[in-house]
Motif scaffolding. Structure first.
Motif, PDB file in Angstrom:
ATOM      1  N   ILE A  86       0.842  -1.203   0.000  1.00 24.64           N
ATOM      2  CA  ILE A  86       0.000   0.000   0.000  1.00 24.64           C
ATOM      3  C   ILE A  86       0.874   1.248   0.000  1.00 24.64           C
ATOM      4  O   ILE A  86       0.647   2.183  -0.769  1.00 24.64           O
ATOM      5  N   ARG A  87       1.889   1.250   0.843  1.00 29.53           N
ATOM      6  CA  ARG A  87       2.785   2.406   0.938  1.00 29.53           C
ATOM      7  C   ARG A  87       3.556   2.617  -0.360  1.00 29.53           C
ATOM      8  O   ARG A  87       3.739   3.742  -0.816  1.00 29.53           O
ATOM      9  N   ARG A  88       4.012   1.523  -0.973  1.00 33.01           N
ATOM     10  CA  ARG A  88       4.739   1.645  -2.241  1.00 33.01           C
ATOM     11  C   ARG A  88       3.866   2.307  -3.317  1.00 33.01           C
ATOM     12  O   ARG A  88       4.334   3.148  -4.082  1.00 33.01           O
ATOM     13  N   GLU A  89       2.606   1.924  -3.362  1.00 35.76           N
ATOM     14  CA  GLU A  89       1.683   2.544  -4.315  1.00 35.76           C
ATOM     15  C   GLU A  89       1.480   4.017  -3.994  1.00 35.76           C
ATOM     16  O   GLU A  89       1.429   4.859  -4.896  1.00 35.76           O
ATOM     17  N   MET A  90       1.365   4.350  -2.708  1.00 32.96           N
ATOM     18  CA  MET A  90       1.217   5.756  -2.305  1.00 32.96           C
ATOM     19  C   MET A  90       2.440   6.566  -2.716  1.00 32.96           C
ATOM     20  O   MET A  90       2.306   7.683  -3.227  1.00 32.96           O
ATOM     21  N   VAL A  91       3.634   6.008  -2.499  1.00 33.24           N
ATOM     22  CA  VAL A  91       4.877   6.703  -2.868  1.00 33.24           C
ATOM     23  C   VAL A  91       4.896   6.951  -4.372  1.00 33.24           C
ATOM     24  O   VAL A  91       5.202   8.055  -4.828  1.00 33.24           O
ATOM     25  N   LYS A  92       4.557   5.942  -5.169  1.00 29.61           N
ATOM     26  CA  LYS A  92       4.524   6.106  -6.628  1.00 29.61           C
ATOM     27  C   LYS A  92       3.547   7.206  -7.024  1.00 29.61           C
ATOM     28  O   LYS A  92       3.857   8.062  -7.851  1.00 29.61           O
ATOM     29  N   GLU A  93       2.358   7.164  -6.433  1.00 34.79           N
ATOM     30  CA  GLU A  93       1.323   8.140  -6.771  1.00 34.79           C
ATOM     31  C   GLU A  93       1.747   9.559  -6.390  1.00 34.79           C
ATOM     32  O   GLU A  93       1.613  10.494  -7.178  1.00 34.79           O
ATOM     33  N   ILE A  94       2.263   9.719  -5.185  1.00 36.22           N
ATOM     34  CA  ILE A  94       2.655  11.048  -4.693  1.00 36.22           C
ATOM     35  C   ILE A  94       3.822  11.608  -5.490  1.00 36.22           C
ATOM     36  O   ILE A  94       3.855  12.793  -5.816  1.00 36.22           O
ATOM     37  N   ASN A  95       4.807  10.776  -5.805  1.00 37.01           N
ATOM     38  CA  ASN A  95       6.036  11.258  -6.437  1.00 37.01           C
ATOM     39  C   ASN A  95       6.047  11.149  -7.956  1.00 37.01           C
ATOM     40  O   ASN A  95       6.980  11.629  -8.595  1.00 37.01           O
ATOM     41  N   HIS A  96       5.020  10.523  -8.532  1.00 35.17           N
ATOM     42  CA  HIS A  96       4.955  10.403  -9.996  1.00 35.17           C
ATOM     43  C   HIS A  96       4.988  11.782 -10.642  1.00 35.17           C
ATOM     44  O   HIS A  96       5.764  12.031 -11.564  1.00 35.17           O
ATOM     45  N   GLU A  97       4.136  12.665 -10.185  1.00 30.16           N
ATOM     46  CA  GLU A  97       4.127  14.053 -10.630  1.00 30.16           C
ATOM     47  C   GLU A  97       4.023  14.911  -9.383  1.00 30.16           C
ATOM     48  O   GLU A  97       2.930  15.316  -8.999  1.00 30.16           O
ATOM     49  N   PRO A  98       5.170  15.162  -8.726  1.00 29.48           N
ATOM     50  CA  PRO A  98       5.127  15.929  -7.479  1.00 29.48           C
ATOM     51  C   PRO A  98       4.450  17.277  -7.682  1.00 29.48           C
ATOM     52  O   PRO A  98       4.663  17.939  -8.695  1.00 29.48           O
ATOM     53  N   GLY A  99       3.602  17.620  -6.726  1.00 28.13           N
ATOM     54  CA  GLY A  99       2.864  18.866  -6.824  1.00 28.13           C
ATOM     55  C   GLY A  99       3.666  20.054  -6.336  1.00 28.13           C
ATOM     56  O   GLY A  99       4.554  19.924  -5.502  1.00 28.13           O
TER      57      GLY A  99
END
Length: 81
Positions: A8-21
């Motif tokens: 779950i955390r790995r997916e969150m990291v990918k999502e958050i850092n894919h296109e950092p806001g």
């Protein structure tokens, strides 16, 4: 030792850092946003496991968590426990 939250955390990291806001983008989505110095002023860091950091708010001692993105490093989405 097994970590039940790892996938779950790995997916969150990918999502958050894919296109950092930008700070402005994060503020629109999550409300208040802190850079590292601001976060350290307002919160005591208790521990982290990306993309979450466990903190204690200095003003009232309430424990909770923040999410963070890697670069630029911003903390957001304060959630008291």
């Amino acid at each position: 030792m097994s970590d039940a939250t790892e996938s779950i955390r790995r997916e969150m990291v990918k999502e958050i850092n894919h296109e950092p806001g930008s700070r402005e983008d994060l503020e629109q989505k999550h409300g208040k946003v802190w850079d590292t110095q601001e976060m350290q002023k307002e919160f005591e860091q208790l521990g982290f496991i990306a993309p979450l950091i466990v903190v204690r708010r200095r003003s009232d001692g309430i424990k909770g968590s923040l999410k963070f993105q890697h670069s630029p490093r911003f903390y957001f989405d304060w959630s008291p426990d």
